[in-house]
Design a protein around this motif. Structure first.
Motif, PDB file in Angstrom:
ATOM      1  N   GLN A   1       0.833  -1.198   0.000  1.00  0.00           N
ATOM      2  CA  GLN A   1       0.000   0.000   0.000  1.00  0.00           C
ATOM      3  C   GLN A   1       0.867   1.247   0.000  1.00  0.00           C
ATOM      4  O   GLN A   1       0.583   2.221  -0.696  1.00  0.00           O
ATOM      5  CB  GLN A   1      -0.917   0.008   1.223  1.00  0.00           C
ATOM      6  CG  GLN A   1      -2.288  -0.570   0.897  1.00  0.00           C
ATOM      7  CD  GLN A   1      -3.098  -0.852   2.136  1.00  0.00           C
ATOM      8  OE1 GLN A   1      -2.640  -0.602   3.248  1.00  0.00           O
ATOM      9  NE2 GLN A   1      -4.287  -1.364   1.949  1.00  0.00           N
TER      10      GLN A   1
ATOM     11  N   ILE B   1      -9.636   9.436   4.547  1.00  0.00           N
ATOM     12  CA  ILE B   1      -9.240   9.223   3.155  1.00  0.00           C
ATOM     13  C   ILE B   1      -9.838  10.393   2.388  1.00  0.00           C
ATOM     14  O   ILE B   1     -11.059  10.539   2.317  1.00  0.00           O
ATOM     15  CB  ILE B   1      -9.797   7.906   2.609  1.00  0.00           C
ATOM     16  CG1 ILE B   1      -9.448   6.754   3.561  1.00  0.00           C
ATOM     17  CG2 ILE B   1      -9.264   7.638   1.218  1.00  0.00           C
ATOM     18  CD1 ILE B   1     -10.133   5.466   3.205  1.00  0.00           C
TER      19      ILE B   1
ATOM     20  N   GLY C   1     -11.249  12.439  -0.497  1.00  0.00           N
ATOM     21  CA  GLY C   1     -11.761  12.293  -1.848  1.00  0.00           C
ATOM     22  C   GLY C   1     -11.172  13.405  -2.696  1.00  0.00           C
ATOM     23  O   GLY C   1     -10.817  14.461  -2.182  1.00  0.00           O
TER      24      GLY C   1
ATOM     25  N   ASP D   1     -15.329  12.802   1.708  1.00  0.00           N
ATOM     26  CA  ASP D   1     -14.190  12.143   2.343  1.00  0.00           C
ATOM     27  C   ASP D   1     -14.622  10.815   2.954  1.00  0.00           C
ATOM     28  O   ASP D   1     -15.726  10.696   3.485  1.00  0.00           O
ATOM     29  CB  ASP D   1     -13.603  13.045   3.436  1.00  0.00           C
ATOM     30  CG  ASP D   1     -12.833  14.200   2.829  1.00  0.00           C
ATOM     31  OD1 ASP D   1     -12.548  14.134   1.622  1.00  0.00           O
ATOM     32  OD2 ASP D   1     -12.523  15.145   3.556  1.00  0.00           O
ATOM     33  N   GLY D   2     -13.740   9.829   2.898  1.00  0.00           N
ATOM     34  CA  GLY D   2     -14.001   8.541   3.530  1.00  0.00           C
ATOM     35  C   GLY D   2     -13.149   8.406   4.779  1.00  0.00           C
ATOM     36  O   GLY D   2     -12.463   9.345   5.181  1.00  0.00           O
TER      37      GLY D   2
ATOM     38  N   ARG E   1     -10.768   5.338   7.294  1.00  0.00           N
ATOM     39  CA  ARG E   1     -10.254   3.995   7.484  1.00  0.00           C
ATOM     40  C   ARG E   1      -9.997   3.865   8.981  1.00  0.00           C
ATOM     41  O   ARG E   1      -9.266   4.664   9.556  1.00  0.00           O
ATOM     42  CB  ARG E   1      -8.970   3.820   6.692  1.00  0.00           C
ATOM     43  CG  ARG E   1      -8.403   2.427   6.701  1.00  0.00           C
ATOM     44  CD  ARG E   1      -7.055   2.383   6.030  1.00  0.00           C
ATOM     45  NE  ARG E   1      -7.146   2.630   4.595  1.00  0.00           N
ATOM     46  CZ  ARG E   1      -6.373   3.473   3.936  1.00  0.00           C
ATOM     47  NH1 ARG E   1      -5.454   4.162   4.584  1.00  0.00           N
ATOM     48  NH2 ARG E   1      -6.494   3.643   2.640  1.00  0.00           N
TER      49      ARG E   1
ATOM     50  N   THR F   1     -13.153   0.043   6.316  1.00  0.00           N
ATOM     51  CA  THR F   1     -12.899   1.170   5.427  1.00  0.00           C
ATOM     52  C   THR F   1     -14.202   1.690   4.852  1.00  0.00           C
ATOM     53  O   THR F   1     -15.033   0.911   4.389  1.00  0.00           O
ATOM     54  CB  THR F   1     -11.987   0.729   4.265  1.00  0.00           C
ATOM     55  OG1 THR F   1     -10.855   0.079   4.808  1.00  0.00           O
ATOM     56  CG2 THR F   1     -11.538   1.912   3.446  1.00  0.00           C
ATOM     57  N   ARG F   2     -14.368   3.000   4.931  1.00  0.00           N
ATOM     58  CA  ARG F   2     -15.489   3.640   4.228  1.00  0.00           C
ATOM     59  C   ARG F   2     -14.831   4.437   3.110  1.00  0.00           C
ATOM     60  O   ARG F   2     -14.153   5.425   3.367  1.00  0.00           O
ATOM     61  CB  ARG F   2     -16.239   4.559   5.187  1.00  0.00           C
ATOM     62  CG  ARG F   2     -17.469   5.223   4.594  1.00  0.00           C
ATOM     63  CD  ARG F   2     -18.365   5.757   5.715  1.00  0.00           C
ATOM     64  NE  ARG F   2     -17.606   6.586   6.653  1.00  0.00           N
ATOM     65  CZ  ARG F   2     -17.305   7.868   6.446  1.00  0.00           C
ATOM     66  NH1 ARG F   2     -17.697   8.457   5.350  1.00  0.00           N
ATOM     67  NH2 ARG F   2     -16.604   8.553   7.344  1.00  0.00           N
ATOM     68  N   PRO F   3     -14.945   3.957   1.884  1.00  0.00           N
ATOM     69  CA  PRO F   3     -14.178   4.600   0.817  1.00  0.00           C
ATOM     70  C   PRO F   3     -14.660   6.021   0.548  1.00  0.00           C
ATOM     71  O   PRO F   3     -15.836   6.340   0.737  1.00  0.00           O
ATOM     72  CB  PRO F   3     -14.426   3.707  -0.398  1.00  0.00           C
ATOM     73  CG  PRO F   3     -15.673   2.983  -0.101  1.00  0.00           C
ATOM     74  CD  PRO F   3     -15.794   2.870   1.382  1.00  0.00           C
ATOM     75  N   ALA F   4     -13.716   6.867   0.113  1.00  0.00           N
ATOM     76  CA  ALA F   4     -14.066   8.228  -0.266  1.00  0.00           C
ATOM     77  C   ALA F   4     -14.749   8.201  -1.621  1.00  0.00           C
ATOM     78  O   ALA F   4     -14.495   7.318  -2.434  1.00  0.00           O
ATOM     79  CB  ALA F   4     -12.814   9.087  -0.350  1.00  0.00           C
TER      80      ALA F   4
ATOM     81  N   ASP G   1     -14.989  10.229  -4.933  1.00  0.00           N
ATOM     82  CA  ASP G   1     -14.384  11.339  -5.665  1.00  0.00           C
ATOM     83  C   ASP G   1     -15.457  12.205  -6.310  1.00  0.00           C
ATOM     84  O   ASP G   1     -16.543  11.726  -6.607  1.00  0.00           O
ATOM     85  CB  ASP G   1     -13.443  10.804  -6.742  1.00  0.00           C
ATOM     86  CG  ASP G   1     -12.164  10.253  -6.147  1.00  0.00           C
ATOM     87  OD1 ASP G   1     -11.922  10.516  -4.952  1.00  0.00           O
ATOM     88  OD2 ASP G   1     -11.425   9.557  -6.856  1.00  0.00           O
TER      89      ASP G   1
END
Lengths: 226, 597
Positions: A76, B59, B61, B207-208, B210, B227-230, B232
């Protein structure tokens, strides 16, 4: 008195058994008890080995898993670093492909606007030229800088040098010329060759302070020293 | 039973009871504690535990890019870092304690940082000392902001324990001031102008986060990560062409300086209402908006309404043609003034009585002639046409800060204004409204909404194009064509040899508009707005071009804008390889001679 004794009173005497009946229950010969076998060593070893195997497998599994975590972490980090490199290069490319840079670089190479297209007319079997010349065609850069400025390009050494060169060429100092305060004609005249030297890609931002000019540790007493 | 036995029995019972009580008490304490931990303080304790082990990383975006019709990037987000420092923990690094080979003093470290970021290390040190002076326990100081990737990596590799590099994504505009007036710019954390502001909903990212537990060395503990993804932001595509926009800006800027005008504005629009370029001088460079004058940070084309003057006559003429009041060949005798009870209209220059046709009146831009032609037309009918041409309301672009100038109620106009409106006075319009109205003439009389945004593509690739209205017929196809044919004579017969381009049929109208004082107390005799608006090629209209200059000093009549218009049309022909016209301009008489008896 019990009810049983009442029954006895009315009971008829049973005929006496003629012969003693054969016994249905008889004692079995006492079983021959097998001597209890002593636990064999191999079983213990197998059990212990199994236990050890389980422990080892668990240990190995967790090592592998955490190894995987480290690898993932490293990958990563690498992916992040590569993404950064990609972004930095893409950013540079976008600035280089901006219309201003293309115009300045083209002018630098001595390029001119091309001839307009010619058109064939089938009906009259003749060619028709495109439009006439422009009334005003001024280069993208003149003595006042770029007509369509782009502050990102000023960080490009080549463009900056090219602009500086054009500007220096425009302002030819002459005796008695009014100059901005604090500047001498000699300084302006020196600007042109200086700009030419800047074309080398090794040119660094002028504000950069060379670390070698300051002896380590002498100039700046560190704060918070005890 | 003996006394002793009884006493023994009693004491045994008491002991049992005591033990039971103690047991239950202990049990009760445990139960209470359990309930307290598991139920009452569960959340706080969980949070505390997460705080000790758990890490939450944001994270970021990425805010979406803005691109032109060909995909050239006009705005994008890039990663930048802020170099923050803990002033009270600054110390010299010693080999053995820290991971350094030889002693690294703070001074040395600052010299190295200065070499990377291009700053004077003495300044950096002064900042730190000032912060410590203010608060000796200070744990935070923003030393340098906006480090790029290479600077970030260089500082990170120094491995200074008292330095923290904070990600702070920023917006860059690779094309600089190309379309800077349209794209707009961002403030510290919100969009301030242009498309950035009006299309923020499409562009902005979510924004996400982690969340994970980390080991002693910071490596995430396997299985603990959620994880909560961002999400974009989407990408906004404009209808403009960055190359054309650049050339138009260059030309507008050059002519503005040549004319010594206060400002210049040029618009190029396709016949379908999509905008190719909106060039203005000066244009803000969104990379550095504070370097521009605050008046240059928006787009005058959308925000600055003015009295358009003679280029407005094309719409009056089209309305009269469409109503059937006039034909281009109608013959009139036109003196240079027109007077009626309470009203007086004059041409720009005095002239003897001219034998002009209706077409000749438009071509020679005669105010008194227009008023004579329009005598049978009611002002209400005329305002219906203006309404359909798109005046009186914001353009469909709905640009951030766009001005809408409501049409006045024609019934409330005084007699003089009713006449003035025929030649573009007493009515205000923005440049984009004017270009958009000429678009109706270019499109066979159908006015289509002006468009600047081609669509928004979100992170999943789904494209949303803005809703485009149906379009509205303003005048008949014949009227639109006839009006353009008359306007062709302006290019060929108005007396400027800098105007025409041989082989191409171009229709245009010039205007020299008076500018009102800011306080509305009449016209400023020293300010003029010179402009040319046109459509080409007339045989198959493709583009509308409008160029205008505020308060020119070297040439104060519309003749100053004519070479600019010529050059813009010329560049468009070259850029889009437009072939020469294949048809001839029809002969329309501009003058007539009275039959001698």
């Amino acid at each position: 008195m019990t009810s049983l004794s009442v029954l006895d009173l009315h009971a008829q005497p049973l005929p006496a058994p003629e012969a003693p009946a054969e016994r249905h229950l008889k004692a079995l010969p006492s079983p021959r008890v097998a001597p209890r076998r002593a636990p064999r060593l191999v079983h213990g070893v197998i059990a212990l080995a199994g236990l050890a195997g389980i422990v080892c497998a668990q240990l190995g599994l967790s090592v592998v898993i955490s190894e995987g975590a480290y690898r993932m972490s490293a990958l990563q980090a690498e992916s992040t670093s590569l993404a950064r490199a990609e972004q930095s290069v893409a950013e540079e490319l976008a600035v280089l492909s901006s219309p201003q840079h293309v115009a300045v670089a083209g002018a630098e190479l001595g390029m001119l606007a091309g001839q307009p297209s010619q058109f064939l007319t089938l009906a009259t079997t003749s060619t028709a030229g495109g439009p006439d010349a422009l009334h005003m065609q001024v280069p993208a850069v003149d003595g006042f800088g770029m007509y369509v400025p782009n502050s990102l390009l000023t960080a490009q050494p080549q463009v900056a040098a090219s602009v500086a060169q054009v500007q220096a060429a425009t302002i030819e100092p002459y005796p008695g010329m009014l100059l901005p305060a604090g500047e001498s004609a000699a300084a302006i005249a020196a600007a042109a060759p200086a700009a030419a030297q800047d074309v080398e890609p090794t040119a660094v931002a002028p504000t950069t302070v060379a670390p070698t000019t300051i002896a380590p540790g002498t100039l700046l007493p560190a704060p918070g020293q005890e | 039973m003996s006394v002793a036995a009884r006493a023994k029995r009693s004491s045994e019972r008491w002991r049992t009871v005591l033990v039971a009580i103690l047991t239950f008490a202990l049990l009760a304490v445990f139960v209470v504690r359990l309930a307290d931990i598991q139920l009452v303080r569960a959340e706080a304790l969980n949070a505390e535990a997460d705080g000790r082990r758990g890490v939450t990383q944001t994270i970021f975006g990425t805010r979406g890019p803005i691109v032109d019709a060909n995909g050239t990037v006009l705005a994008e987000s890039v990663d930048r870092w802020d170099l923050t420092i803990s002033p009270r923990y600054t110390r010299d690094l010693q080999p053995g304690i820290d991971r350094v080979d030889e002693t690294l003093t703070v001074g040395d470290a600052l010299v190295q940082i200065g070499a990377i970021t291009g700053q004077d290390p003495v300044d950096l040190q002064a900042k730190i000392l000032a912060e410590l002076e203010r608060n000796p326990d200070s744990d935070y100081l923003l030393l340098v902001d906006g480090l790029d990737v290479s600077q970030f990596e260089a500082v990170r590799d120094l491995g200074l324990p008292y330095v923290y590099l904070r990600l702070n994504p920023q917006r860059v505009y690779p094309a600089g001031s190309v379309a800077g007036n349209l794209v707009g710019f961002m403030g510290a954390d919100e969009p301030l102008a242009g498309i950035e502001r009006s299309e923020d909903e499409c562009l902005s990212a979510e924004d996400g986060a982690r969340v994970f537990d980390r080991g002693a060395d910071g490596t995430p503990i396997p299985g603990s990560m959620t994880t909560r993804p961002a999400i974009d932001g989407g990408s906004v595509q404009l209808t403009i062409d960055a190359d054309v926009q650049f050339q138009m800006q260059q030309l507008t800027q050059q002519y503005t300086s040549q004319l010594r005008a206060r400002s210049g504005t040029s618009i190029v629009m396709r016949a379908d209402g999509t905008i190719v370029a909106v060039a203005e001088s000066s244009t803000v460079d969104p990379n550095d908006p504070t370097a521009s004058d605050s008046r240059d940070r928006g787009s005058r084309a959308f925000t600055a309404a003015y009295e358009p003057g003679s280029i407005f006559k094309a719409f009056s003429f089209a309305a009269m043609l469409d109503l059937g009041i006039i034909t281009p060949r109608d013959e009139l005798s036109v003196p240079w003034t027109y007077t009626a009870p309470g009203v007086r209209v004059r041409d720009a220059l005095s002239h003897e009585v001219k034998q002009w046709t209706a077409a000749g009146i438009l071509v020679n831009s005669s105010n008194s002639g227009m008023v004579r032609l329009a005598e049978p037309m009611s002002t209400a009918d005329y305002y219906d046409y203006l309404d359909r041409f798109g005046f009186g309301e914001r353009s469909a672009v709905d640009f951030a800060g766009e001005q809408s100038v409501a049409l006045r109620n024609p019934a409330n106009l005084d007699a003089q204004t009713q006449l003035n409106v025929l030649f573009g006075q007493g009515i205000a319009a923005t440049p984009i409204q004017l270009a958009s109205a000429y678009q109706a003439l270019a499109n066979g009389g159908v006015h289509l909404p002006a468009r600047l945004i081609a669509g928004c593509t979100d992170a999943e690739g789904e494209v949303t194009a803005p809703e485009v209205g149906e379009g509205e017929r303003v005048v008949s196809d014949t009227t639109a064509r006839q009006t353009l044919e008359v306007l062709e004579n302006v290019v060929t017969d108005y007396g400027y040899d800098t105007f025409p381009i041989e082989g191409y049929r171009i229709a245009a109208k010039t205007g020299t508009a008076q500018m009102a004082y800011e306080d509305g107390s009449g016209y400023d005799p020293n300010r003029m707005m010179i402009s040319v608006a046109g459509v080409f090629p007339v045989d198959d209209p493709q583009f509308v071009v409008l160029t205008m200059y505020d308060s020119p000093q070297t040439i104060r009549t519309s003749g100053g804008a004519i070479p600019a218009f010529h050059d813009m049309v010329n560049l468009l022909i070259r850029h889009f390889d437009i072939p020469p016209s294949t048809t001839q301009q029809p002969e329309i008489p501009l003058e007539w001679t009275a039959d001698q008896p």
